[in-house]
Enzyme design. Structure first.
Site, mmCIF file in Angstrom:
data_model
loop_
_atom_site.group_PDB
_atom_site.id
_atom_site.type_symbol
_atom_site.label_atom_id
_atom_site.label_comp_id
_atom_site.label_asym_id
_atom_site.label_seq_id
_atom_site.Cartn_x
_atom_site.Cartn_y
_atom_site.Cartn_z
ATOM 1 N N LYS A 1 -10.809 -2.268 7.157
ATOM 2 C CA LYS A 1 -9.609 -1.989 7.930
ATOM 3 C C LYS A 1 -10.026 -1.446 9.297
ATOM 4 C CE LYS A 1 -7.192 1.894 7.344
ATOM 5 N NZ LYS A 1 -6.260 2.900 6.770
ATOM 6 N N GLU B 1 0.853 -1.193 0.000
ATOM 7 C CA GLU B 1 0.000 0.000 0.000
ATOM 8 C C GLU B 1 0.883 1.236 0.000
ATOM 9 O OE1 GLU B 1 -2.637 2.635 3.154
ATOM 10 O OE2 GLU B 1 -2.392 0.483 3.519
#
Length: 216
Positions: free
Chosen positions: A130, A41
């Protein structure tokens, strides 16, 4: 590796690249990839992140999933997708972001914290949720508590996830964990140690592998 949820379940780790600039993203990503980490990421709060995403996609090809983090606005979705991001990660639940991502057929790991936010993110079409910032609200115990009434939601604890926590989070039902500083350390700074990063990455991969072996 087009299905982000399947990739999370297979690899169990996401490495978060966040720094003052993206100058070392490529070097660090190659070290992480060599250690066995396949989900990366690059946060859009890092200057130069879109170009880094494009470069990493070209360098790693189909052997890794490179996503964009810190996606907060629909315009961020466009920037990330144009750069070649395979998936998006948000810090918050913004329905407009999820809607735009769906229009562009790009999966989102949506950031949320409370049970209400987690459920909302899931109902809005997030590929996974998340749980952030997980360490600040109780870590593994918090994840276990919120997962009990939401067992169908794939959860990715993030924010203060250390090596010693990896197996515990996975045993508590997380589909994967995401780590920034505890994994990257100083590797993204100009004088940071890439050999040290390689060692840490190997340890994180080994921890995830132990869980997968025990589960099997």
């Amino acid at each position: 590796m087009k299905d982000i949820r399947a990739a999370l379940a297979e690899h169990r780790l996401v490495a978060i690249l966040r720094a003052a600039d993206a100058g070392r993203f490529a070097d660090a990503a190659m070290v992480l990839h060599a250690a066995g980490i396949r989900l990366l990421e690059a946060t859009l709060t890092t200057p130069g992140a879109p170009a880094a995403i494009t470069a990493l996609r070209l360098a790693l090809g189909e052997d890794a999933l490179v996503g964009a983090g810190s996606v907060r606005e629909p315009s961020d979705v466009d920037v990330a997708v144009d750069a070649g991001a395979a998936y998006l990660i948000t810090p918050t639940v913004n329905p407009a972001v999820l809607e735009r991502a769906a229009e562009l057929d790009t999966p989102v790991i949506c950031g949320a914290l409370t049970p209400t936010e987690i459920d909302q993110a899931w109902r809005l079409g997030a590929a996974a949720v998340k749980v952030f910032p997980v360490a600040a609200v109780g870590g593994v115990a918090y994840l276990r508590a919120v997962r009990a009434p939401l067992p169908d939601v794939p959860l990715v604890p993030t924010g203060g996830v250390h090596l010693a926590d990896v197996e515990s989070y996975l045993r508590s039902g997380a589909i994967a964990v995401a780590a920034a500083t505890p994994l990257l350390g100083d590797a993204l700074s100009p004088s940071g140690s890439l050999p040290d990063l390689a060692a840490r990455a190997g340890e994180f991969v080994a921890a995830a592998a132990r869980f997968k072996t025990a589960k099997a």
